[in-house]
Design an enzyme around this catalytic site. Sequence first.
Site, mmCIF file in Angstrom:
data_model
loop_
_atom_site.group_PDB
_atom_site.id
_atom_site.type_symbol
_atom_site.label_atom_id
_atom_site.label_comp_id
_atom_site.label_asym_id
_atom_site.label_seq_id
_atom_site.Cartn_x
_atom_site.Cartn_y
_atom_site.Cartn_z
ATOM 1 C CD GLU A 163 -3.083 -1.058 2.133
ATOM 2 O OE1 GLU A 163 -3.003 -0.379 2.946
ATOM 3 O OE2 GLU A 163 -3.831 -1.928 2.273
ATOM 4 C CD GLU B 103 -4.004 -5.854 2.940
ATOM 5 O OE1 GLU B 103 -4.765 -5.197 3.373
ATOM 6 O OE2 GLU B 103 -2.634 -5.641 3.102
#
Length: 506
Positions: A172, A291
């Site tokens: 991320e 995710e």
Amino acid sequence: MKAKMTLHREFSIGETDKRIYGSFIEHLGRAVYTGIYEPGHPEADEKGFRKDVIKLVKDLDVPLVRYPGGNFVSGYNWEDGIGPVDKRPMRLDLAWGTKESNKVGINEFAQWAKKANTDVMMAVNLGTRDAEAARNIVEYCNFPKGSYWSDLRRSHGVQDPHNYKLWCLGNEMDGPWQICHRTADEYGRVAAEAAKVMKWTDPSIELVACGSSNARMPTFGSWEAEMLDHVYDLVDYVSLHIYFGNHESDTPNFLGRSLEMDNFIKTVAGICDLVKARKHSKKIVNLSFDEWNVWYHSNNADKQVEKWIEAPPILEDIYNMEDALVAGCMLITLLKNADRVKVACLAQLVNVIAPIMTVPGGNSWRQSIYYPFMDASLFGRGTVLRCPVTADKYDSKEYTDIPYIETVAVHNEGNNEIAIFAVNRNLKENLELEAGISGFGDCKVIEHRSLFNNDLKAANSAKEEKVKPVIQNGAKIEGLVGSKKLSVLLPPASWNVIRLKADVKA
């Protein structure tokens, strides 16, 4: 209410990669400590790993577990978790405001993964670290012997390399919450250099580049295009992350969120193909949805947790019936995109937004989302079929044209079985599903299993399992061989698995 679908052996989307049933263990909350690892527990083995948890993981048949993060990895020095345990440092984890003892590191996690019959998807720190650290960890994990880092591993008692084949280039990195987050150009340059030396160290590995943290990031789209300009020729997958919640207690809208997930997948795949065209490349970069889950129940409780303690109970969502329906819709969405999504990780596996929960010193138990994930993992391997569906639709606050039924089918040629996964989004009415079946010979119903509860807020606990599958009667197949029709009734607000035995003569 009725719905019609068509199952034909030749209507294929693609083969499932078993890695779409992966999961995730991060050094976060109680995922590791008192989750998978609790020395002194009655169920602990000689290494301190909880055997009751291992059994629940094995029952899910999880082929891959992403490790060690997550936000954690962007501040992680992997060297802290190797060597004598009593000499490892206690560190402050800035990502989650906790303390990390490093009692479990690379080699311990490898031991656990072997016991759980799973492989490891490693992530490298491209926040506070660089290409050199990334290269070194690949050498430590994968090089046989005769180099500094491989011989150091051997001195730590691990003679054979771990041979991890799938690696994440950070986590991320577009997010301002991430330690040392970067612009797309900055990340692309760092990731490209790390990718080069990692693959030079072990040419057999595959790499995952960080896509947008979610589809609502202001840089979504431009991030993928810009960073892929740097790394397209060096990586194999782009990552996607998404979490859904029901903050406004709007269940019809909540159940429609998987449409957003589907659009996210198709958009990122399109951007990958755009960069491919720009570069006149023949290479296809696929997707790693590493995710995904429901996450919102614990948000308020987490604000009250004291900082700088070890393994606090954070992100411990207790999932209910409607969460299981959303998880089921998300699993179906992954299967519908099996031609591009080759890796996926339910985030996470134990205690932290997880299907498995543990009581320190006590028992372990299954959350509601455990069951759709288990069903898909056990029965959703094979050829995903493109199943045209005719069904009524509804609109919600954020979405339009939400089908009352979300469904997909998978044909396992190895055992000649067809698994139909279906969610009835109608909260009040049964849904009668009629499926025309062609190309599978003489089919018979093996079982119809449903997950439902009249109380959509019903949840399991360490003491009671309120949400669990039940076997349904009434599914039937009629018609001539080669042109069969399945009729099955789906309860309101339910997850369903209808398994068929096919008599296919190749």
